[in-house]
Design a protein around this motif. Structure first.
Motif, PDB file in Angstrom:
ATOM      1  N   MET A  55       0.876  -1.158   0.157  1.00  0.00           N
ATOM      2  CA  MET A  55      -0.017  -0.139   0.034  1.00  0.00           C
ATOM      3  C   MET A  55       0.725   1.033   0.054  1.00  0.00           C
ATOM      4  O   MET A  55       1.697   1.178   0.900  1.00  0.00           O
ATOM      5  CB  MET A  55      -1.086  -0.416   1.229  1.00  0.00           C
ATOM      6  CG  MET A  55      -1.910   1.092   1.427  1.00  0.00           C
ATOM      7  SD  MET A  55      -2.941   1.432   0.085  1.00  0.00           S
ATOM      8  CE  MET A  55      -3.990   2.820  -0.075  1.00  0.00           C
ATOM      9  N   ARG A  56       0.207   2.135  -1.050  1.00  0.00           N
ATOM     10  CA  ARG A  56       1.373   2.718  -0.973  1.00  0.00           C
ATOM     11  C   ARG A  56       0.431   4.730  -0.912  1.00  0.00           C
ATOM     12  O   ARG A  56      -0.809   4.590  -1.890  1.00  0.00           O
ATOM     13  CB  ARG A  56       1.914   3.444  -2.411  1.00  0.00           C
ATOM     14  CG  ARG A  56       3.242   4.664  -2.004  1.00  0.00           C
ATOM     15  CD  ARG A  56       4.131   4.453  -3.940  1.00  0.00           C
ATOM     16  NE  ARG A  56       5.063   5.805  -3.419  1.00  0.00           N
ATOM     17  CZ  ARG A  56       6.019   5.509  -4.462  1.00  0.00           C
ATOM     18  NH1 ARG A  56       5.965   4.677  -5.099  1.00  0.00           N
ATOM     19  NH2 ARG A  56       6.696   7.479  -4.108  1.00  0.00           N
ATOM     20  N   LEU A  57       0.322   5.536   0.013  1.00  0.00           N
ATOM     21  CA  LEU A  57      -0.211   6.847  -0.054  1.00  0.00           C
ATOM     22  C   LEU A  57       0.231   7.727  -1.494  1.00  0.00           C
ATOM     23  O   LEU A  57       1.577   7.379  -1.807  1.00  0.00           O
ATOM     24  CB  LEU A  57      -0.038   7.419   0.585  1.00  0.00           C
ATOM     25  CG  LEU A  57      -0.499   7.067   2.813  1.00  0.00           C
ATOM     26  CD1 LEU A  57      -0.085   7.391   3.730  1.00  0.00           C
ATOM     27  CD2 LEU A  57      -1.882   6.739   2.336  1.00  0.00           C
ATOM     28  N   THR A  58      -1.090   8.453  -1.607  1.00  0.00           N
ATOM     29  CA  THR A  58      -0.058   9.180  -2.738  1.00  0.00           C
ATOM     30  C   THR A  58       0.245  10.112  -2.676  1.00  0.00           C
ATOM     31  O   THR A  58       0.642  10.409  -1.189  1.00  0.00           O
ATOM     32  CB  THR A  58      -1.710  10.088  -3.398  1.00  0.00           C
ATOM     33  OG1 THR A  58      -2.329  10.853  -2.330  1.00  0.00           O
ATOM     34  CG2 THR A  58      -2.667   8.585  -3.762  1.00  0.00           C
ATOM     35  N   VAL A  90      -7.617 -11.921   1.400  1.00  0.00           N
ATOM     36  CA  VAL A  90      -6.519 -11.862   1.551  1.00  0.00           C
ATOM     37  C   VAL A  90      -5.866  -9.971   1.742  1.00  0.00           C
ATOM     38  O   VAL A  90      -5.856  -9.609   2.564  1.00  0.00           O
ATOM     39  CB  VAL A  90      -5.744 -12.401   1.238  1.00  0.00           C
ATOM     40  CG1 VAL A  90      -3.883 -12.464   2.122  1.00  0.00           C
ATOM     41  CG2 VAL A  90      -5.535 -13.945   1.642  1.00  0.00           C
ATOM     42  N   LEU A  91      -6.162  -8.889   0.570  1.00  0.00           N
ATOM     43  CA  LEU A  91      -5.517  -7.961   0.364  1.00  0.00           C
ATOM     44  C   LEU A  91      -6.636  -7.213   1.527  1.00  0.00           C
ATOM     45  O   LEU A  91      -6.293  -6.114   2.153  1.00  0.00           O
ATOM     46  CB  LEU A  91      -5.513  -7.531  -1.114  1.00  0.00           C
ATOM     47  CG  LEU A  91      -4.146  -8.803  -1.340  1.00  0.00           C
ATOM     48  CD1 LEU A  91      -4.472  -7.830  -3.046  1.00  0.00           C
ATOM     49  CD2 LEU A  91      -3.258  -8.129  -0.669  1.00  0.00           C
ATOM     50  N   GLY A  92      -7.885  -7.754   1.227  1.00  0.00           N
ATOM     51  CA  GLY A  92      -8.720  -6.605   2.152  1.00  0.00           C
ATOM     52  C   GLY A  92      -8.964  -7.134   3.669  1.00  0.00           C
ATOM     53  O   GLY A  92      -8.582  -5.942   3.682  1.00  0.00           O
ATOM     54  N   ARG A  93      -8.292  -7.911   3.764  1.00  0.00           N
ATOM     55  CA  ARG A  93      -7.909  -7.996   5.076  1.00  0.00           C
ATOM     56  C   ARG A  93      -7.136  -7.421   5.565  1.00  0.00           C
ATOM     57  O   ARG A  93      -6.308  -6.386   6.149  1.00  0.00           O
ATOM     58  CB  ARG A  93      -7.619  -9.569   5.973  1.00  0.00           C
ATOM     59  CG  ARG A  93      -9.161 -10.551   5.963  1.00  0.00           C
ATOM     60  CD  ARG A  93      -8.693 -11.472   6.851  1.00  0.00           C
ATOM     61  NE  ARG A  93      -8.525 -11.550   7.752  1.00  0.00           N
ATOM     62  CZ  ARG A  93      -8.081 -12.382   8.225  1.00  0.00           C
ATOM     63  NH1 ARG A  93      -7.208 -13.455   7.725  1.00  0.00           N
ATOM     64  NH2 ARG A  93      -7.125 -12.122   9.939  1.00  0.00           N
ATOM     65  N   ALA A  94      -5.799  -7.410   4.761  1.00  0.00           N
ATOM     66  CA  ALA A  94      -4.332  -6.032   5.238  1.00  0.00           C
ATOM     67  C   ALA A  94      -4.601  -5.282   5.041  1.00  0.00           C
ATOM     68  O   ALA A  94      -4.288  -4.144   5.747  1.00  0.00           O
ATOM     69  CB  ALA A  94      -3.866  -6.940   3.355  1.00  0.00           C
ATOM     70  N   GLY A 103     -14.629  -1.725 -13.117  1.00  0.00           N
ATOM     71  CA  GLY A 103     -13.251  -2.120 -14.024  1.00  0.00           C
ATOM     72  C   GLY A 103     -12.578  -3.374 -14.054  1.00  0.00           C
ATOM     73  O   GLY A 103     -11.693  -3.377 -14.631  1.00  0.00           O
ATOM     74  N   ASN A 104     -13.487  -4.382 -13.052  1.00  0.00           N
ATOM     75  CA  ASN A 104     -13.331  -5.868 -12.865  1.00  0.00           C
ATOM     76  C   ASN A 104     -12.977  -6.475 -14.155  1.00  0.00           C
ATOM     77  O   ASN A 104     -14.701  -6.731 -14.306  1.00  0.00           O
ATOM     78  CB  ASN A 104     -13.969  -6.271 -11.602  1.00  0.00           C
ATOM     79  CG  ASN A 104     -12.960  -7.397 -11.296  1.00  0.00           C
ATOM     80  OD1 ASN A 104     -11.662  -7.510 -11.965  1.00  0.00           O
ATOM     81  ND2 ASN A 104     -13.305  -8.398 -10.876  1.00  0.00           N
ATOM     82  N   PHE A 141      -8.996   3.310  -2.801  1.00  0.00           N
ATOM     83  CA  PHE A 141      -8.176   2.054  -2.773  1.00  0.00           C
ATOM     84  C   PHE A 141      -7.892   0.316  -2.844  1.00  0.00           C
ATOM     85  O   PHE A 141      -8.200  -0.354  -2.308  1.00  0.00           O
ATOM     86  CB  PHE A 141      -8.519   1.670  -0.675  1.00  0.00           C
ATOM     87  CG  PHE A 141      -8.718   2.932   0.377  1.00  0.00           C
ATOM     88  CD1 PHE A 141      -7.539   2.662   0.178  1.00  0.00           C
ATOM     89  CD2 PHE A 141      -8.897   4.220   0.622  1.00  0.00           C
ATOM     90  CE1 PHE A 141      -6.701   4.072   1.661  1.00  0.00           C
ATOM     91  CE2 PHE A 141      -9.067   4.443   1.387  1.00  0.00           C
ATOM     92  CZ  PHE A 141      -7.870   5.086   1.728  1.00  0.00           C
ATOM     93  N   HIS A 142      -8.042   0.389  -4.243  1.00  0.00           N
ATOM     94  CA  HIS A 142      -8.211  -0.950  -5.297  1.00  0.00           C
ATOM     95  C   HIS A 142      -6.719  -0.816  -5.293  1.00  0.00           C
ATOM     96  O   HIS A 142      -5.950  -0.418  -6.306  1.00  0.00           O
ATOM     97  CB  HIS A 142      -8.941  -0.102  -6.378  1.00  0.00           C
ATOM     98  CG  HIS A 142     -10.031   0.178  -6.351  1.00  0.00           C
ATOM     99  ND1 HIS A 142     -10.832   1.883  -7.450  1.00  0.00           N
ATOM    100  CD2 HIS A 142     -11.314   0.237  -5.878  1.00  0.00           C
ATOM    101  CE1 HIS A 142     -11.633   1.989  -6.957  1.00  0.00           C
ATOM    102  NE2 HIS A 142     -12.456   0.953  -6.043  1.00  0.00           N
ATOM    103  N   LEU A 143      -6.647  -1.493  -4.750  1.00  0.00           N
ATOM    104  CA  LEU A 143      -5.348  -2.510  -4.360  1.00  0.00           C
ATOM    105  C   LEU A 143      -4.876  -2.903  -5.804  1.00  0.00           C
ATOM    106  O   LEU A 143      -3.878  -3.416  -5.847  1.00  0.00           O
ATOM    107  CB  LEU A 143      -5.187  -2.518  -3.288  1.00  0.00           C
ATOM    108  CG  LEU A 143      -5.052  -2.446  -1.762  1.00  0.00           C
ATOM    109  CD1 LEU A 143      -4.543  -3.638  -0.512  1.00  0.00           C
ATOM    110  CD2 LEU A 143      -3.987  -1.539  -1.763  1.00  0.00           C
ATOM    111  N   VAL A 144      -5.862  -3.889  -5.982  1.00  0.00           N
ATOM    112  CA  VAL A 144      -5.938  -4.687  -7.238  1.00  0.00           C
ATOM    113  C   VAL A 144      -7.551  -4.686  -8.193  1.00  0.00           C
ATOM    114  O   VAL A 144      -8.224  -3.785  -7.158  1.00  0.00           O
ATOM    115  CB  VAL A 144      -5.861  -5.986  -6.947  1.00  0.00           C
ATOM    116  CG1 VAL A 144      -4.105  -6.555  -6.747  1.00  0.00           C
ATOM    117  CG2 VAL A 144      -6.432  -6.770  -5.994  1.00  0.00           C
TER     118      VAL A 144
END
Length: 156
Positions: free
Chosen positions: A1-4, A111-115, A97-98, A87-90
């Motif tokens: 995760m990277r902040l803008t 897993v990414l949602g929990r993270a 847009g999926n 916060f669309h990590l993936v």
């Protein structure tokens, strides 16, 4: 995760203002000089911080900006949620847009949602006051940076 950069600058503005006395005004130029970042970027960010109620602007001669709330009332997780655009990590985090074909059976999204939830939860455990425990050290650095950059050179 990277902040803008936008969120990074938001947190920097809040820290700068929080290191000052509550009633003391600062200008965007002061903050720009202290961090060596673009005044134009900071103006956009400070405007949204004002709309969100984190800072207030005093107009006119001798005006500036200051915190609108005490530092202990500004929650870092709340600021990050407000300032980040998504916060669309993936791809699958954005239903519009999926196009990932394995979404219905994929275990990665959970897993990414929990993270992400854990990340935001940790940020929510802190207030601006927690980031200002070294307030005097921050003030000294801000003052030193302005002294060492008298011509307002910006690093972008």
């Amino acid at each position: 995760m990277r902040l803008t950069m936008y969120t990074d600058f938001s947190l920097r503005i809040l820290m700068y203002l929080g290191a000052k006395e509550q009633s003391e005004l600062s200008t965007i130029q002061d903050i720009s000089d202290a961090y060596h970042i673009s005044k134009n970027h900071l103006m956009k960010v400070s405007h949204e911080l004002g709309q969100a109620g984190y800072i207030e602007a005093v107009r006119g001669r001798g005006g500036g900006i200051r915190l609108a709330k005490r530092p202990e009332l500004i929650n870092i997780g709340e600021v990050v949620r407000r300032m980040e655009d998504d916060f669309h990590l993936v791809e699958c985090f954005n239903p519009a847009g999926n196009s990932c074909p394995i979404t219905p059976v994929c275990g990665l999204k959970g897993v990414l949602g929990r993270a992400l939830a854990a990340y935001l939860q940790v940020l929510s455990e802190y207030t601006l006051a927690d980031l200002l425990l070294n307030k005097h050290d921050l003030q000294a650095i801000f003052h030193k940076e302005v002294e060492h950059n008298p011509h307002g050179i910006r690093y972008e």
